[in-house]
Design a protein around this motif. Sequence first.
Motif, PDB file in Angstrom:
ATOM      1  N   ALA A 256      37.648  10.352  44.060  1.00  0.00           N
ATOM      2  CA  ALA A 256      37.128   9.820  45.326  1.00  0.00           C
ATOM      3  C   ALA A 256      38.216   9.731  46.387  1.00  0.00           C
ATOM      4  O   ALA A 256      38.965   8.748  46.446  1.00  0.00           O
ATOM      5  CB  ALA A 256      36.507   8.447  45.083  1.00  0.00           C
ATOM      6  N   ASP A 257      38.300  10.729  47.239  1.00  0.00           N
ATOM      7  CA  ASP A 257      39.291  10.682  48.317  1.00  0.00           C
ATOM      8  C   ASP A 257      38.952   9.605  49.339  1.00  0.00           C
ATOM      9  O   ASP A 257      39.847   9.092  50.022  1.00  0.00           O
ATOM     10  CB  ASP A 257      39.417  12.040  49.009  1.00  0.00           C
ATOM     11  CG  ASP A 257      38.084  12.616  49.451  1.00  0.00           C
ATOM     12  OD1 ASP A 257      37.921  12.868  50.653  1.00  0.00           O
ATOM     13  OD2 ASP A 257      37.195  12.811  48.599  1.00  0.00           O
ATOM     14  N   ALA A 258      37.688   9.217  49.465  1.00  0.00           N
ATOM     15  CA  ALA A 258      37.320   8.158  50.408  1.00  0.00           C
ATOM     16  C   ALA A 258      37.985   6.839  50.032  1.00  0.00           C
ATOM     17  O   ALA A 258      38.248   5.996  50.888  1.00  0.00           O
ATOM     18  CB  ALA A 258      35.806   7.978  50.438  1.00  0.00           C
ATOM     19  N   ILE A 259      38.283   6.665  48.760  1.00  0.00           N
ATOM     20  CA  ILE A 259      38.891   5.424  48.278  1.00  0.00           C
ATOM     21  C   ILE A 259      40.389   5.585  48.049  1.00  0.00           C
ATOM     22  O   ILE A 259      41.158   4.650  48.274  1.00  0.00           O
ATOM     23  CB  ILE A 259      38.202   4.973  46.972  1.00  0.00           C
ATOM     24  CG1 ILE A 259      36.724   4.666  47.237  1.00  0.00           C
ATOM     25  CG2 ILE A 259      38.886   3.753  46.361  1.00  0.00           C
ATOM     26  CD1 ILE A 259      35.919   4.375  45.989  1.00  0.00           C
ATOM     27  N   TYR A 260      40.810   6.777  47.635  1.00  0.00           N
ATOM     28  CA  TYR A 260      42.202   6.949  47.209  1.00  0.00           C
ATOM     29  C   TYR A 260      42.975   8.024  47.976  1.00  0.00           C
ATOM     30  O   TYR A 260      43.990   8.520  47.491  1.00  0.00           O
ATOM     31  CB  TYR A 260      42.260   7.245  45.711  1.00  0.00           C
ATOM     32  CG  TYR A 260      42.011   6.019  44.875  1.00  0.00           C
ATOM     33  CD1 TYR A 260      42.956   5.003  44.807  1.00  0.00           C
ATOM     34  CD2 TYR A 260      40.833   5.859  44.171  1.00  0.00           C
ATOM     35  CE1 TYR A 260      42.742   3.867  44.049  1.00  0.00           C
ATOM     36  CE2 TYR A 260      40.594   4.726  43.416  1.00  0.00           C
ATOM     37  CZ  TYR A 260      41.556   3.726  43.358  1.00  0.00           C
ATOM     38  OH  TYR A 260      41.329   2.594  42.612  1.00  0.00           O
ATOM     39  N   SER A 261      42.541   8.382  49.170  1.00  0.00           N
ATOM     40  CA  SER A 261      43.324   9.340  49.958  1.00  0.00           C
ATOM     41  C   SER A 261      44.672   8.724  50.331  1.00  0.00           C
ATOM     42  O   SER A 261      44.797   7.497  50.422  1.00  0.00           O
ATOM     43  CB  SER A 261      42.568   9.721  51.222  1.00  0.00           C
ATOM     44  OG  SER A 261      42.305   8.567  52.004  1.00  0.00           O
ATOM     45  N   PRO A 262      45.700   9.542  50.543  1.00  0.00           N
ATOM     46  CA  PRO A 262      46.991   8.992  50.983  1.00  0.00           C
ATOM     47  C   PRO A 262      46.810   8.302  52.329  1.00  0.00           C
ATOM     48  O   PRO A 262      46.099   8.789  53.196  1.00  0.00           O
ATOM     49  CB  PRO A 262      47.894  10.223  51.074  1.00  0.00           C
ATOM     50  CG  PRO A 262      46.958  11.386  51.213  1.00  0.00           C
ATOM     51  CD  PRO A 262      45.722  11.009  50.458  1.00  0.00           C
ATOM     52  N   TRP A 263      47.473   7.156  52.504  1.00  0.00           N
ATOM     53  CA  TRP A 263      47.244   6.295  53.669  1.00  0.00           C
ATOM     54  C   TRP A 263      48.319   6.513  54.724  1.00  0.00           C
ATOM     55  O   TRP A 263      49.500   6.547  54.414  1.00  0.00           O
ATOM     56  CB  TRP A 263      47.229   4.839  53.229  1.00  0.00           C
ATOM     57  CG  TRP A 263      46.911   3.869  54.329  1.00  0.00           C
ATOM     58  CD1 TRP A 263      47.802   3.232  55.151  1.00  0.00           C
ATOM     59  CD2 TRP A 263      45.606   3.430  54.736  1.00  0.00           C
ATOM     60  NE1 TRP A 263      47.138   2.424  56.039  1.00  0.00           N
ATOM     61  CE2 TRP A 263      45.782   2.527  55.806  1.00  0.00           C
ATOM     62  CE3 TRP A 263      44.317   3.711  54.293  1.00  0.00           C
ATOM     63  CZ2 TRP A 263      44.713   1.899  56.447  1.00  0.00           C
ATOM     64  CZ3 TRP A 263      43.250   3.089  54.919  1.00  0.00           C
ATOM     65  CH2 TRP A 263      43.457   2.192  55.988  1.00  0.00           C
ATOM     66  N   GLY A 264      47.892   6.615  55.976  1.00  0.00           N
ATOM     67  CA  GLY A 264      48.862   6.629  57.062  1.00  0.00           C
ATOM     68  C   GLY A 264      48.663   7.793  58.006  1.00  0.00           C
ATOM     69  O   GLY A 264      48.011   8.801  57.679  1.00  0.00           O
ATOM     70  N   PRO A 265      49.234   7.704  59.217  1.00  0.00           N
ATOM     71  CA  PRO A 265      49.051   8.736  60.247  1.00  0.00           C
ATOM     72  C   PRO A 265      49.713  10.063  59.911  1.00  0.00           C
ATOM     73  O   PRO A 265      49.413  11.075  60.539  1.00  0.00           O
ATOM     74  CB  PRO A 265      49.688   8.097  61.489  1.00  0.00           C
ATOM     75  CG  PRO A 265      50.676   7.112  60.958  1.00  0.00           C
ATOM     76  CD  PRO A 265      50.063   6.577  59.704  1.00  0.00           C
ATOM     77  N   LYS A 266      50.611  10.077  58.939  1.00  0.00           N
ATOM     78  CA  LYS A 266      51.270  11.324  58.545  1.00  0.00           C
ATOM     79  C   LYS A 266      50.647  11.917  57.282  1.00  0.00           C
ATOM     80  O   LYS A 266      51.218  12.832  56.684  1.00  0.00           O
ATOM     81  CB  LYS A 266      52.759  11.089  58.309  1.00  0.00           C
ATOM     82  CG  LYS A 266      53.534  10.596  59.518  1.00  0.00           C
ATOM     83  CD  LYS A 266      54.980  10.385  59.139  1.00  0.00           C
ATOM     84  CE  LYS A 266      55.771   9.766  60.290  1.00  0.00           C
ATOM     85  NZ  LYS A 266      57.174   9.508  59.895  1.00  0.00           N
ATOM     86  N   SER A 267      49.507  11.390  56.886  1.00  0.00           N
ATOM     87  CA  SER A 267      48.892  11.821  55.639  1.00  0.00           C
ATOM     88  C   SER A 267      47.632  12.636  55.889  1.00  0.00           C
ATOM     89  O   SER A 267      46.865  12.350  56.810  1.00  0.00           O
ATOM     90  CB  SER A 267      48.543  10.603  54.779  1.00  0.00           C
ATOM     91  OG  SER A 267      49.716   9.903  54.403  1.00  0.00           O
ATOM     92  N   VAL A 268      47.427  13.642  55.041  1.00  0.00           N
ATOM     93  CA  VAL A 268      46.278  14.537  55.143  1.00  0.00           C
ATOM     94  C   VAL A 268      45.678  14.703  53.753  1.00  0.00           C
ATOM     95  O   VAL A 268      46.407  14.827  52.758  1.00  0.00           O
ATOM     96  CB  VAL A 268      46.704  15.922  55.695  1.00  0.00           C
ATOM     97  CG1 VAL A 268      45.551  16.913  55.614  1.00  0.00           C
ATOM     98  CG2 VAL A 268      47.201  15.800  57.122  1.00  0.00           C
TER      99      VAL A 268
END
Length: 329
Positions: A256-268
């Motif tokens: 689940a990327d909606a829950i565990y995607s990398p966090w922050g403005p530099k993250s994709v």
Amino acid sequence: MRILFIASNRIGDAVLSTGILGGLMERYPGAEFWVACGPLAVDVFRHAPGVSRIIVMRKEKRAGHWRKLLKAVAFRRFEAVVDLRGSATAWAVFAKKRHILKPDHTLHRVEHNAGVVGMTPPPAPRVWPGEEMRARARVTIPDGMKVLAIGPTAAWAHKMWPVERFAELAERLLAPGAPLEGAHLLVTGGPGEEEKCRPVLDVAPPDRRIDLIGAGIDETAAAFERIALYVGNDSGLMHLAAAAGAPTIGLFGPTADAIYSPWGPKSVTVRVPRTLDEIRQQEGENFLSSGRNFMEDLAVETVERAAAALLAKMDANDHNGGHNAAPAH
């Protein structure tokens, strides 16, 4: 003033909780923090300012690890207990305030954690590698050295993009005329994962390799503060890179990327072509039992384009007066 902070056993979840731990340090200046966590997560918190004690919770039969935690905090008074495991333990602790995680499978974990302690906007995760490791990182990655970091492993085989594709991606990004032409290649992974990572490490000539496979969390975090780009599977190392302020690309398939995607403005986040819901609907709820690696649906070209776009964005920020350095910790 003493605060008890009950964190996760897993590295990734522990890293995602560091934002609110830092926020609590600002909310309670001068407080003494006790952190309870699993053994793998200890180095996430070891050098955090204000943390005076870490209670290691090694899983035991019949909830023995919870009984040991209660014994460790018995007859102590706490200003607050923050329980990110959602256990009943928080109710057995002498505390003025209790903040206990409730199940929620819709919010990103950073937002979910922040809601437990009423922090809006959610504070970003951060790293505390310690000055010794930062000094070591400055030697390993001197100022001005460009480094591509790759994390080709994960705790769960279903989350792993084929290692040969990571190797091909590294070749493309480091090739003449590519965004990271001539850069050094850092490869990271857990203890015992040397052979799994070897095909990626072998992409670069020996004098341009940085081998951090099996390195500690603190050493790895300090290195991540100085890299140009991190690309890796959905894993604790991916979250560590994002928390360190590195431009980060997280690869997702059956999670689940909606829950565990990398966090922050530099993250994709880069997903396989189908969403997790689409995979479930088309393959059935037991899709993982098929033995198929759904990460194979992700093309190298897709990740390469995402990397080039993120690096271009970072360069544009530099030219406009921004910077790629990690945030202050």
